[in-house]
Design an enzyme around this catalytic site. Sequence first.
Site, PDB file in Angstrom:
ATOM      1  CB  SER A 166      65.512  96.400  73.178  1.00 57.13           C
ATOM      2  OG  SER A 166      65.507  94.993  73.150  1.00 57.13           O
ATOM      3  CG  ASP A 171      55.624  95.467  77.516  1.00 52.66           C
ATOM      4  OD1 ASP A 171      56.804  95.146  77.051  1.00 52.66           O
ATOM      5  OD2 ASP A 171      55.381  95.671  78.408  1.00 52.66           O
ATOM      6  N   PRO A 206      69.985  95.125  75.863  1.00 55.51           N
ATOM      7  CG  PRO A 206      71.862  96.718  75.490  1.00 55.51           C
ATOM      8  CD  PRO A 206      70.567  96.537  76.177  1.00 55.51           C
ATOM      9  CD  GLU A 218      56.138  99.098  85.903  1.00 57.38           C
ATOM     10  OE1 GLU A 218      57.624  99.393  86.088  1.00 57.38           O
ATOM     11  OE2 GLU A 218      55.606  98.460  84.899  1.00 57.38           O
ATOM     12  N   GLY A 262      62.664  97.057  84.063  1.00 57.29           N
ATOM     13  CA  GLY A 262      62.748  95.949  84.683  1.00 57.29           C
ATOM     14  C   GLY A 262      61.886  95.817  86.015  1.00 57.29           C
ATOM     15  CG  ASP A 298      66.426  93.978  83.913  1.00 53.22           C
ATOM     16  OD1 ASP A 298      66.239  94.394  84.770  1.00 53.22           O
ATOM     17  OD2 ASP A 298      66.114  93.000  83.400  1.00 53.22           O
TER      18      ASP A 298
HETATM   19  C1  LIG Z   1      54.698  93.174  84.395  1.00 55.26           C
HETATM   20  C2  LIG Z   1      54.273  94.383  83.764  1.00 55.26           C
HETATM   21  C3  LIG Z   1      52.922  94.732  83.894  1.00 55.26           C
HETATM   22  C4  LIG Z   1      54.878  94.945  82.616  1.00 55.26           C
HETATM   23  C5  LIG Z   1      54.636  96.457  81.951  1.00 55.26           C
HETATM   24  N1  LIG Z   1      55.665  97.241  82.383  1.00 55.26           N
HETATM   25  C6  LIG Z   1      57.280  96.925  82.464  1.00 55.26           C
HETATM   26  N2  LIG Z   1      57.710  97.453  83.719  1.00 55.26           N
HETATM   27  C7  LIG Z   1      59.308  97.287  83.831  1.00 55.26           C
HETATM   28  N3  LIG Z   1      59.809  96.715  82.816  1.00 55.26           N
HETATM   29  C8  LIG Z   1      59.227  96.175  81.862  1.00 55.26           C
HETATM   30  C9  LIG Z   1      57.808  96.431  81.340  1.00 55.26           C
HETATM   31  N4  LIG Z   1      57.593  95.832  80.217  1.00 55.26           N
HETATM   32  C10 LIG Z   1      58.749  95.465  79.567  1.00 55.26           C
HETATM   33  N5  LIG Z   1      59.400  95.698  80.729  1.00 55.26           N
HETATM   34  C11 LIG Z   1      61.167  95.326  80.248  1.00 55.26           C
HETATM   35  O1  LIG Z   1      61.468  95.077  79.067  1.00 55.26           O
HETATM   36  C12 LIG Z   1      62.025  93.850  78.868  1.00 55.26           C
HETATM   37  C13 LIG Z   1      61.448  93.165  77.494  1.00 55.26           C
HETATM   38  O2  LIG Z   1      61.922  93.962  76.574  1.00 55.26           O
HETATM   39  P1  LIG Z   1      63.437  94.031  75.935  1.00 55.26           P
HETATM   40  O3  LIG Z   1      64.087  92.650  76.112  1.00 55.26           O
HETATM   41  O4  LIG Z   1      64.163  95.048  76.684  1.00 55.26           O
HETATM   42  O5  LIG Z   1      63.455  94.260  74.482  1.00 55.26           O
HETATM   43  C14 LIG Z   1      61.466  93.020  80.127  1.00 55.26           C
HETATM   44  O6  LIG Z   1      62.511  91.883  80.275  1.00 55.26           O
HETATM   45  C15 LIG Z   1      61.607  94.126  81.213  1.00 55.26           C
HETATM   46  O7  LIG Z   1      62.825  94.264  81.531  1.00 55.26           O
HETATM   47 ZN   LIG Z   2      57.667  99.655  80.186  1.00 57.11          ZN
END
Ligand SMILES: CC(C)=CCNc1ncnc2c1ncn2[C@@H]1O[C@H](COP(=O)(O)O)[C@@H](O)[C@H]1O
Ligand SMILES: [Zn+2]
Length: 353
Positions: free
Chosen positions: A105, A293, A107, A210, A180, A147
Amino acid sequence: MFKLVMDNEADVFYRELPKVELHAHLNGSVSFHTIEKLISRKPHLNIEHGMTAIGKGQRRTLDECFQVFKVVHQLVDTEEDILMVATDVIREFAADGVKYLELRSTPREENKTGLTKKRYVETVIKAIKQCKSEGLDIDVRFLVAIDRRNGAEVAMETVKLAEEFMLSTDGLVLGLDLSGDPTVGHGKDLLPALQRAKDCGLKLSLHLSEVPSQLEESDLLLNLPPDRIGHGTFLHPEVGGSQSLVDKVVANNIPLELCLTSNVKGQTVPCYSEHHFKFWYQMGHPSVICTDDKGVFSTDLSQEYQLAASTFGLSREAVWNLSQQAIDCIFAPDTVKQQLKQKWLALKPQVFK
Ligand SMILES: CC(C)=CCNc1ncnc2c1ncn2[C@@H]1O[C@H](COP(=O)(O)O)[C@@H](O)[C@H]1O
Ligand SMILES: [Zn+2]
């Protein structure tokens, strides 16, 4: 509350299969049930379910997917929320048969949550400890996320924070994630921070290739090298990557974290059968099935294993080996790997009954 829907015997096999989850973003993993609780805490935000998850058969652009995270972040903006979300997510993974979880996650800035970044990490750790004290059969570790949109300075701050926690949490904080929006920023700016992280013993899991046209960035980041790769969708030549990138991944034996539904719903791969799992798995390269996710993409790890098996024709024995081999890719030390292998051995007769 965590009622499992078991339609038939096949579902039961995947649910009972002991699993390792290595790529799960905390705020992307918030379930429908938890979102409901958050919405009722904050009715003034006028947020509906359709804004926080991508349902069955639906697809979105990458941009739209990143918008969804913004909505979830609006709902999860206090210490109480973060604690609830983290404990719920851990309980749900445990209920899905996940025995070892590396949660990650980012911060967030203090003005977004009212918490310092340090307090943010402490809150997630509190949730992990709380779940442990409940006796849940799951070993949970944490990766602090950078991020990429926030640039080099914040990345360096995050590395320092992760380093502090690595030294003070007795192995709970193991490393860093780089994630990110992949279309924003360039990995080269983050190299000093990532190098420092590596030098101080933090493990690195980097979202890599990605999206297409990140060849130069991927090449640079692979020179670190990272300890694991998130997605790696466009590394191989068939999709515009290159053999030299593949060679680097293979030479360093860097495991890939592969998230089928995330890539299909985010439209970076056209359909399940064309997912790059096939390329890497056929080569015998360490490939770990993950959710990315589970909340946003409305899935869980059992379902992802089942999808991999049905799409690529994997036998139950092959699925078992896939989940067992993931143990070798975890960031926790060898003693933990041995314990998990024992657990898998003990559970096998029950799963194949
Ligand atoms: C758009 C898409 C297909 C997403 C899947 N691939 C991803 N690629 C890059 N960063 C991600 C992805 N899924 C989640 N995140 C990161 O995880 C964050 C959400 O979880 P957290 O707040 O870090 O706890 C997002 O704001 C982003 O920074
Ligand atoms: Zn991811």
